[in-house]
Enzyme design. Structure first.
Site, short mmCIF file in Angstrom:
data_model
loop_
_atom_site.label_atom_id
_atom_site.label_comp_id
_atom_site.label_asym_id
_atom_site.label_seq_id
_atom_site.Cartn_x
_atom_site.Cartn_y
_atom_site.Cartn_z
N ASP A 185 59.41 22.15 -5.55
CA ASP A 185 57.99 21.80 -5.63
C ASP A 185 57.13 23.01 -5.28
O ASP A 185 57.14 23.49 -4.15
CB ASP A 185 57.71 20.64 -4.65
CG ASP A 185 56.33 20.05 -4.83
OD1 ASP A 185 55.54 20.59 -5.62
OD2 ASP A 185 56.04 19.03 -4.17
N HIS A 187 53.89 22.81 -5.46
CA HIS A 187 52.79 22.15 -4.73
C HIS A 187 51.41 22.69 -5.10
O HIS A 187 50.46 22.60 -4.31
CB HIS A 187 53.02 22.30 -3.22
CG HIS A 187 52.68 21.07 -2.43
ND1 HIS A 187 51.50 20.94 -1.74
CD2 HIS A 187 53.35 19.92 -2.23
CE1 HIS A 187 51.47 19.77 -1.13
NE2 HIS A 187 52.58 19.12 -1.42
N GLU A 211 58.19 21.44 -9.93
CA GLU A 211 57.09 20.49 -9.84
C GLU A 211 55.76 21.18 -9.55
O GLU A 211 55.69 22.11 -8.74
CB GLU A 211 57.38 19.47 -8.74
CG GLU A 211 56.27 18.47 -8.51
CD GLU A 211 56.66 17.39 -7.51
OE1 GLU A 211 55.74 16.83 -6.88
OE2 GLU A 211 57.86 17.11 -7.36
N GLU A 237 51.28 14.05 -10.03
CA GLU A 237 50.91 13.27 -8.85
C GLU A 237 49.40 13.26 -8.63
O GLU A 237 48.89 12.37 -7.94
CB GLU A 237 51.61 13.81 -7.61
CG GLU A 237 51.15 15.19 -7.16
CD GLU A 237 51.96 15.72 -6.01
OE1 GLU A 237 51.46 15.74 -4.88
OE2 GLU A 237 53.13 16.12 -6.25
N ASP A 259 51.71 8.56 -9.77
CA ASP A 259 51.86 7.93 -8.46
C ASP A 259 51.35 6.50 -8.55
O ASP A 259 50.20 6.27 -8.93
CB ASP A 259 51.08 8.72 -7.41
CG ASP A 259 51.33 8.24 -5.99
OD1 ASP A 259 51.15 7.04 -5.74
OD2 ASP A 259 51.69 9.07 -5.13
N HIS A 286 55.90 9.83 -8.40
CA HIS A 286 55.62 10.46 -7.10
C HIS A 286 55.52 9.36 -6.05
O HIS A 286 54.84 8.36 -6.25
CB HIS A 286 54.30 11.22 -7.22
CG HIS A 286 53.83 11.87 -5.98
ND1 HIS A 286 52.80 11.37 -5.21
CD2 HIS A 286 54.23 13.02 -5.37
CE1 HIS A 286 52.57 12.17 -4.19
NE2 HIS A 286 53.43 13.18 -4.26
#
Length: 383
Positions: A185, A187, A211, A237, A259, A286
């Site tokens: 990830d 992020h 990700e 997400e 999500d 997510h």
């Protein structure tokens, strides 16, 4: 017409979640989760405003309520309103499943699988620490993990920073071997240029996916990331509707990550999954959230052919003050079996909420906020 909705309640609970409870005149209770990390109190206000519309309505008209809550006002969309709708939507599906005595996935067309593979989070920046955390996840039976690529990342990543990411992923791969998976990830902490430099360095380690390589505001350039690597690119997400997913699907991502508590609940994520399928894209929802979000993800996953794997936050490093299973009466439905969740068979979302635990936790609520990171020059950094 089913017995009307008589009460809508919200419960902000540790560590950073928001539960929604909807009750009908005949005593049925549905639960949902509108958790928006860092904004639970704001979403709570939105749900309270929605309650003025919901009280007195037939809970079975889920789609009509979804349309009214998302399109009934001139200003709409965004994470706060979408999260509020998500919590309400999940609770309404829970009520309908309980009324009919069937799990939600039966109402979405029926099960297409008997189990859903899960992955867990591993923390730590030192490669040895990552290895230790992965070993702990393997011990509980998981066959896949996800890890942050880095902590705070400079704007144009240094050699040392990139080498550190590769070392951590290499450490993970050494523990996992060739038959288990590690997702990485980013992020949203990397610029496009830095993420494009990193991806080829990770290819020999065969990550399950990369990700959120760039922040969602820059989704218009994610195609350049897709073209830079053979590693599957995942994102989503921080996208909240089919319309927001369409450009990244057209750009060639491999895995969509809506999500269930941010992107319009069960109703909208079921549609996002169908849209993704037309682009040959898998979904991996997510969910570093609570038990209601997880159960909602699983209900969609059991009815979705292009579902890949499910994130879950049992034991995640974010959980301070409470754990996922603290809010359910029976933990058995959310038990890992060979690294997977078995098909939920109970009515509605398939789990029983410990209401007394929820009410007690809400009485002790303290607002959670993510940290503000800064670069050495004092400017704000992506968290």
């Amino acid at each position: 017409m089913s017995a009307a909705i008589t009460r809508v309640e919200t419960f902000p609970v540790a560590p950073r979640w928001l539960f929604v409870r909807i009750e009908t005149a005949d005593g049925l209770v549905g639960w949902g989760e509108g958790s928006l990390e860092g904004y639970a109190d704001v979403v709570r206000t939105a749900v309270d405003q929605f309650s003025g519309y919901l009280i007195g309505k037939d809970p079975d008209r889920i789609e009509d309520h979804w349309q009214a809550l998302t399109k009934g006002q001139f200003y709409r969309g965004g994470p706060v309103l979408a999260s509020a709708v998500s919590g309400v939507d999940q609770a309404l599906w829970d009520i309908k499943g309980k009324r009919l005595g069937v799990p939600v996935h039966d109402l979405l067309g029926g099960a297409v699988r008997d189990s859903i593979r899960a992955y867990g989070w591993v923390g730590g920046d030192d490669p040895n620490e990552v290895a230790d955390h992965i070993s702990a996840q393997i011990e509980v039976g998981l066959t896949a993990v996800k890890m942050n690529a880095s902590g705070r990342m400079s704007r144009n990543g240094s050699v040392a920073e990139l080498d550190g990411v590769v070392a951590r992923v290499a450490s993970a791969r050494e523990v996992l071997g060739p038959h288990r998976d590690v997702a990485v990830d980013l992020h949203g902490r990397f610029t496009l240029a830095t993420a494009r430099r990193l991806a080829p360095l990770l290819e020999p380690l065969h990550p399950f996916f990369i990700e959120e390589p760039i922040i969602p505001e820059n989704s218009h350039v994610i195609e350049r990331m897709v073209e830079a690597t053979t590693i599957p690119i995942a994102t989503g997400e921080r996208l909240y509707s089919r319309q927001e997913f369409l450009p990244v699907l057209q750009a060639g991502i491999a895995i969509a990550q809506p999500d269930l508590s941010h992107a319009g609940g069960i109703s909208e994520v079921h549609r996002i999954a169908a849209l993704a399928d037309t682009f040959d894209v898998l979904i991996a929802p997510h969910c570093p959230l609570g038990p209601l979000a997880l159960a909602s993800c699983l209900q969609v996953g059991f009815a979705t052919p292009n579902h890949l794997i499910q994130e879950q936050s049992i034991g995640i490093h974010y959980n301070k003050g409470a754990e996922v299973l603290d809010y359910v009466v029976d933990t058995e439905p959310l038990r890992f079996v060979d690294g997977s969740f078995e098909r939920l068979t109970g009515p509605g979302l398939g789990i029983e909420v410990d209401e007394s635990a929820v009410r007690d936790a809400a009485a002790r609520w303290r607002t959670w906020q993510n940290p503000i990171w800064r670069h050495p020059d004092g400017s704000v950094a992506e968290w």
